[in-house]
Design an enzyme around this catalytic site. Structure first.
Site, mmCIF file in Angstrom:
data_model
loop_
_atom_site.group_PDB
_atom_site.id
_atom_site.type_symbol
_atom_site.label_atom_id
_atom_site.label_comp_id
_atom_site.label_asym_id
_atom_site.label_seq_id
_atom_site.Cartn_x
_atom_site.Cartn_y
_atom_site.Cartn_z
ATOM 1 N N ARG A 157 1.804 -13.060 6.355
ATOM 2 C CA ARG A 157 1.318 -12.000 5.482
ATOM 3 C C ARG A 157 2.158 -11.922 4.214
ATOM 4 O O ARG A 157 3.365 -12.125 4.236
ATOM 5 C CB ARG A 157 1.398 -10.641 6.203
ATOM 6 C CG ARG A 157 0.637 -10.560 7.497
ATOM 7 C CD ARG A 157 -0.842 -10.478 7.366
ATOM 8 N NE ARG A 157 -1.292 -9.401 6.508
ATOM 9 C CZ ARG A 157 -2.570 -9.026 6.418
ATOM 10 N NH1 ARG A 157 -3.502 -9.641 7.151
ATOM 11 N NH2 ARG A 157 -2.925 -8.069 5.624
ATOM 12 N N VAL A 158 1.505 -11.594 3.138
ATOM 13 C CA VAL A 158 2.226 -11.395 1.887
ATOM 14 C C VAL A 158 2.258 -9.909 1.521
ATOM 15 O O VAL A 158 2.772 -9.526 0.495
ATOM 16 C CB VAL A 158 1.607 -12.215 0.732
ATOM 17 C CG1 VAL A 158 1.747 -13.704 1.001
ATOM 18 C CG2 VAL A 158 0.133 -11.852 0.534
ATOM 19 N N ASP A 159 1.682 -9.071 2.388
ATOM 20 C CA ASP A 159 1.707 -7.628 2.110
ATOM 21 C C ASP A 159 2.657 -6.939 3.091
ATOM 22 O O ASP A 159 3.422 -7.582 3.783
ATOM 23 C CB ASP A 159 0.291 -7.039 2.212
ATOM 24 C CG ASP A 159 -0.376 -7.384 3.541
ATOM 25 O OD1 ASP A 159 0.321 -7.882 4.461
ATOM 26 O OD2 ASP A 159 -1.591 -7.152 3.666
ATOM 27 N N ASP A 160 2.604 -5.632 3.151
ATOM 28 C CA ASP A 160 3.530 -4.902 4.007
ATOM 29 C C ASP A 160 3.008 -4.769 5.426
ATOM 30 O O ASP A 160 3.045 -3.701 6.030
ATOM 31 C CB ASP A 160 3.824 -3.523 3.410
ATOM 32 C CG ASP A 160 4.616 -3.658 2.129
ATOM 33 O OD1 ASP A 160 5.425 -4.604 2.049
ATOM 34 O OD2 ASP A 160 4.412 -2.845 1.215
ATOM 35 N N VAL A 161 2.481 -5.865 5.934
ATOM 36 C CA VAL A 161 2.018 -5.876 7.311
ATOM 37 C C VAL A 161 2.886 -6.872 8.047
ATOM 38 O O VAL A 161 3.140 -7.961 7.540
ATOM 39 C CB VAL A 161 0.532 -6.298 7.387
ATOM 40 C CG1 VAL A 161 0.101 -6.501 8.830
ATOM 41 C CG2 VAL A 161 -0.351 -5.252 6.716
#
Ligand code: 6R9
Length: 695
Positions: free
Chosen positions: A563-567
């Site tokens: 993941r590249v997001d805050d997940v």
């Protein structure tokens, strides 16, 4: 209409892999094992025997089908959809030209106007085709000697009885029903019963806490909750009814009360006498459901009528209600199941996922049953009574397709080969992996030890949002590379874009997007179409943005990088860092929290929490435990932080943004890679954090 030329050229070039071109053209039986010399030759070929019997037996065959699926999606998918039962034909196969949010709202529709029912297609249709006495579900209980099974006809009877009851308590088409059940046969039965009457099920994984369950109840306002009194997982008994009771009390406080709580008595875990009960609201499944007729008229629905809601984590604290509709999802899950596992009617299929997650929806319940497959459902834990349980089950049922998650592969790998090799496993034909990237060493162990270097591994990349497989090997078609999800499924046009949203060609890495619409795509976030567009279509206009990083190698193989997001992805479970943070700060002594993912040997990622306490409160072991309890209570045990790092302050920019990049480096002890800290409001907090690393 879509410019697909570049992509197709690219796909064509894949057919002539430089290192294996000769080999691929006749797909001979070179199975390359452990002793590969160079990375370049790191290809694992399906055997001749496997390929010759596969549904898609060569790269050429794949290309031919893939090309058609991209150039003529309407024709490609209509042909497949026609093999299902439709009460009325659709008006047009696909209406979803626009994926560009700057040009108007995103409104994806497949087979609109087509009238069908997914439960009918999974059960009645297969029974009409002569498969009524074929086993649909094999159930393996927590204890090795406890099991049961249902044929397609028996399953239909049970589904109809529950469907009739639901109708009787006034559950109508479009109404939501929450299902909070462990892996009992009643779980797919409940899903199918909802689908039969057009109700929208929302399965909540039975590891979620009362607060999480209540949050979902408040969001979707179900007419009923279906649960059981307790479940045994390994040696532990978990009182699920107590969790549901607490959730219902909490929901009522928030203005949503549920009239009916249908409770299955799971006798091997807890007797009904020991179960807390609220007269008038609670109903024992066994007392009422068997009194209903075993036939139930189907509620015919539009292809675009909602089938289910499934809540998943995003980068904010509030879980997203991913909404899937009926027709496209049906066609897509069935087709992906068939091709990615090279499904044959004689297969015995086992997916270890829980129906509480999307994998259980698409590849325990719908995809396999739509194909008329025999499916195993396992209530227990993979290391109970010991770490060989999975292979005991494989031998007991002669499992041919085994689909699991890398975290399980890694943990069993750590327990030693003896547990595997004591079992025969000779029935196995195809293996599958899902949930997170599978590291090459786990891939090799899975391939060599579990599959005796004989079974191709379908490493399926997809998401709750995509409904079904997006990038996956077709076993038999392609040589595999350990750790790569290989190539797109039919009808999927994945692209890799840079920060500016420009597509990059050839060997590259960047953000993984999808350029076209596919039938299994989710249609909205329940009650929040704006968030749907903002999260998935605004970051890179013109594309669906997956949230994942990806690279493509010189041969065109795709490698997912996380993941590249805050997940974060813990044992294949998606957890939003914001959700964990909000649970931590709910503790009165916690002033601030920042959560990052760190590499974890078994879980893939572990949860690492930096915690700032309220002024004057000292650190203590007791408080650490309380904080962990707060997270278990608000989200569930699977989200408990692995590490609490006391933080006198957090590194922030002058505008007050927490610099997670720095926290990630501290958490993974890469202290020489902290980078530029001069933009921090107070650079000295970094030194303090490093000092407190081991407390
Ligand atoms: C099906 C499912 C989705 C996220 C996804 C990605 C990760 C799933 C993967 C994989 C690499 C695979 N993911 N499968 N990464 N290779 N084969 O897991 O859905 O729970 O929504 O998670 O999981 O990061 O974005 P979901």
């Amino acid at each position: 209409k879509m410019n697909t030329c570049n992509h197709l050229r690219h796909v064509e070039s894949m057919a002539t892999l430089p290192s294996g071109a000769g080999k691929i053209s006749h797909l001979n039986s070179v199975i390359l094992g452990e002793d590969l010399a160079s990375e370049e030759n790191d290809l694992v070929f399906p055997s001749n025997h496997f390929s010759s019997q596969a549904l898609v037996s060569s790269p050429e065959k794949y290309l031919e089908m893939y090309k058609r699926s991209i150039e003529d999606p309407a024709g490609f998918w209509s042909d497949i959809a026609s093999t299902f039962y439709w009460k009325h034909q659709w008006n047009q196969p696909v209406f979803s030209e626009n994926l560009d949010v700057t040009k108007g709202t995103i409104n994806i529709e497949w087979f609109k106007g087509g009238i069908t029912n997914i439960c009918y297609n999974a059960l009645d249709r297969n029974i009409d085709a002569g498969n009524g006495s074929k086993i649909a579900l094999y159930w393996e209980g927590n204890e090795p000697d406890v099991d049961a099974s249902l044929s397609y006809s028996q399953l239909l009877d049970k589904v109809c009885q529950l469907a009739n009851y639901l109708k009787d308590i006034d559950v109508k088409k479009g109404d939501a029903v929450i299902i909070y059940l462990p892996m009992l046969m009643e779980l797919p039965i409940a899903m199918l019963a909802c689908a039969r009457i057009g109700a929208v099920h929302s399965v909540v994984f039975a590891g979620f806490s009362a607060e999480s369950l209540s949050q979902r109840i408040v969001d979707c306002k179900p007419k009923a909750v279906i649960t059981c009194n307790a479940v045994r997982r390994g040696p532990k008994v978990i009182n699920l009814k107590e969790i549901v009771d607490a959730a219902l009390v909490e929901s009522t406080k928030n203005g949503v009360s549920v009239d009916v709580c249908l409770t299955y008595e799971n006798q091997s875990a807890m007797k009904r006498e020991a179960t807390k009960w609220q007269e008038g609201r609670d109903v024992w499944w066994q007392d009422i459901i068997p009194t209903y007729p075993t036939t139930c008229e189907v509620e015919w629905v539009d292809a675009e009528d909602p089938l289910f809601l499934l809540y998943t984590s995003g980068s904010t604290g509030k879980p997203k209600g991913v909404l899937h509709t009926t027709g496209g999802y049906m066609v897509y899950t069935a087709t992906t199941f068939k091709y990615a596992f090279d499904y044959k009617p004689s297969d015995i299929y086992w997916c270890t996922a829980d129906c509480g997650w999307i994998t259980g929806h698409s590849y325990v319940t719908y995809g396999p049953l739509l194909n008329g497959a025999s499916v195993i459902i396992f209530e227990g834990a993979p290391n109970y009574p010991d770490s060989g349980r999975c292979w005991d089950i494989v031998d007991k049922y002669k499992v041919t397709i085994f689909y699991t998650a890398p975290t399980l592969v890694r943990s069993l790998m750590r327990d030693g080969d003896e547990y595997v090799t004591r079992c025969s496993r000779k029935s196995l034909r195809v293996l599958g992996s899902v949930g997170e990237p599978i590291n090459p060493s786990a891939w090799r162990w899975f391939f060599n030890v579990v599959g005796d270097s004989r079974c191709p591994i379908s490493d399926t990349w997809w998401q709750t949002e995509t409904g079904g497989f997006m990038i996956t090997p077709l076993p038999g078609a392609w040589p595999q590379k350990p750790g790569s999800a290989t190539f797109p499924f039919f009808g999927v046009l994945p692209v890799i874009v840079d920060e500016k949203g420009t597509e990059i060609e050839g060997e590259c890495s960047g953000y993984l997007c999808v350029k076209n619409s596919w039938p299994g795509a989710f249609r909205t976030l329940y009650g929040d179409h704006e968030r749907y567009e903002t999260t998935y279509f605004k970051p890179f206009p013109g594309y669906y943005f997956s949230g994942d990083g990806c690279s493509r190698d010189k041969d065109g193989y795709h490698w997912l990088t996380g993941r590249v997001d805050d997940v974060i992805n813990v044992s294949g479970h998606r957890i939003g860092t914001a959700e964990v943070e909000s649970a931590l700060v709910s503790h009165p002594k916690c002033a601030e929290a920042a959560v990052v993912g760190v590499e974890h040997e078994v879980k893939g990622q572990g949860i690492y929490a930096f915690v700032t306490l309220v002024e004057g409160v000292p650190y203590s072991e007791e408080l650490r435990k309380e904080l962990i309890v707060a997270v278990r209570k608000q989200i569930g045990a699977f989200a408990a932080p692995d590490k609490i790092h006391w933080a006198p302050g957090l590194p922030k920019t002058r505008s007050g943004k927490i610099m997670r990049r720095i926290l990630r480096k501290i958490a993974s002890k890469q202290l020489d890679e902290l980078g530029d800290t001069s933009t921090l409001a107070d650079p000295s907090v970094v030194d303090q954090l490093i000092e407190l690393s081991d407390c």
